[in-house]
Scaffold this active site. Sequence first.
Site, PDB file in Angstrom:
ATOM      1  N   HIS A   1      -7.056  10.681   2.624  1.00  9.96           N
ATOM      2  CA  HIS A   1      -7.736   9.829   3.583  1.00  9.96           C
ATOM      3  C   HIS A   1      -9.102   9.447   3.013  1.00  9.96           C
ATOM      4  CE1 HIS A   1      -5.258   9.933   7.280  1.00  9.96           C
ATOM      5  NE2 HIS A   1      -4.859  11.116   6.834  1.00  9.96           N
TER       6      HIS A   1
ATOM      7  N   ASP B   1     -12.235   3.449   2.791  1.00 11.31           N
ATOM      8  CA  ASP B   1     -11.103   2.567   3.083  1.00 11.31           C
ATOM      9  C   ASP B   1     -11.469   1.090   2.973  1.00 11.31           C
ATOM     10  OD1 ASP B   1      -9.313   4.574   3.491  1.00 11.31           O
ATOM     11  OD2 ASP B   1      -9.186   4.367   5.656  1.00 11.31           O
TER      12      ASP B   1
ATOM     13  N   GLY C   1       0.800  -1.216   0.000  1.00 10.00           N
ATOM     14  CA  GLY C   1       0.000   0.000   0.000  1.00 10.00           C
ATOM     15  C   GLY C   1       0.830   1.263   0.000  1.00 10.00           C
TER      16      GLY C   1
END
Length: 410
Positions: free
Chosen positions: A139, A169, A96
């Site tokens: 984010h 996410d 990631g």
Amino acid sequence: MTGDQVAGDRMTGPLAGVRVVELAGIGPGPFAAMLLGDLGADVVRVDRPSGSPLAGDPALDLTNRNKRSVLLDLKAPDGPDLLLDLVERADLLIEGYRPGVAERLGVGPEPCLARNPALVYGRMTGWGQHGPLAATAGHDIDYTALTGVLSMIGPAQGPPAVPVNLLGDYAGGSLYLVVGLLAALQHARSTGQGQVVDAAIVDGTAHLATLFWGLLAEGRWQDRRGVNFLDGSAPCYAVYQASDGGHFAVGALEPQFYAEFARLLGLGPAAPGQYDTARWPELRALIATRFASRSTAEWTAVFEGTDACVTPVLTLRQAAEHPHLKARGTYRSQDGVTQPAPAPRFSLTPTELRRPPARPGADTAEVARDWGLPGLASVTEPADQPATQPVTLPVTKPAGPTNSPERQQS
């Protein structure tokens, strides 16, 4: 040992025998690797000697359950080669980092696929591997905002509501990465050809909204909050407060379910129609007044077991004690820590909580033995290993960006 505790480390589940290498990160990557581990895969997490600035107590990092951990410094001279030794024996890899970081470390797709042509190389980022924003930080809230999904959530007045980081996410990121990895694994096992899976949270989150793009084209969905039947605007699909402050979720969309809801709530024949949009404010006020007339316990008793589609809004701890979820074993306890059980369920290959959260580097010797890597056995955890020490954090732990400085090892 009780039935709801860890049941040893025997490989069970539909992915038993699948080997996964996870390059340590935060947020959606670890959750995706946990899901693979829950399904029975042998997940080896490659932790950094320096640890993470956001790390807490590793014993309570539940997204590291059903995994084993080794320590590798990918910036050390032998670090990339040791990782490639793991890759050679793996089926899947998860990383990631920001685009280009894995390549600079010498563990990008090219050397990994050269060592193992059947490898499926999963890349978890927020913005994806290319595009104007690919190299920038972000984010969950940024990804859901840019895809238009955040604008759909919340009341008409005021800002959009923040759905914690479940929507971007984990739903748009982790789950799409796992689907991509398993699809590519099927292809690799059929053809012997591995490939790269580019799982961008913006792509997955946009894909989640496919239904609403169709409704938008049909004219049944407005591109604004406060006027749609699934965004809390319809009185029959909303949240109301009881007299003691508890809340109830009402999802009585279909006419037969709404009729049962109206009967049990005591709306009466003079109440506005379910989809009489001009009178929605009046109907909402009427429903709110009725809910405010009784306590949470009283309304729970009225609606429980009916087809009115009304449920109390529970906290996390309350949910773990609900009779239905307890009967299903939706939550389990391991080492005294309550947590969700693996999901979904399988009739022939049941899943289990085999291992507690992996402590950084604790399984290096074991993995070296099981994966046939004697060179890995010489890698030991430094005496001053910070990753194994709990770190004092704010009241709420940051949810972990994907394309972010914390993800870089350079």
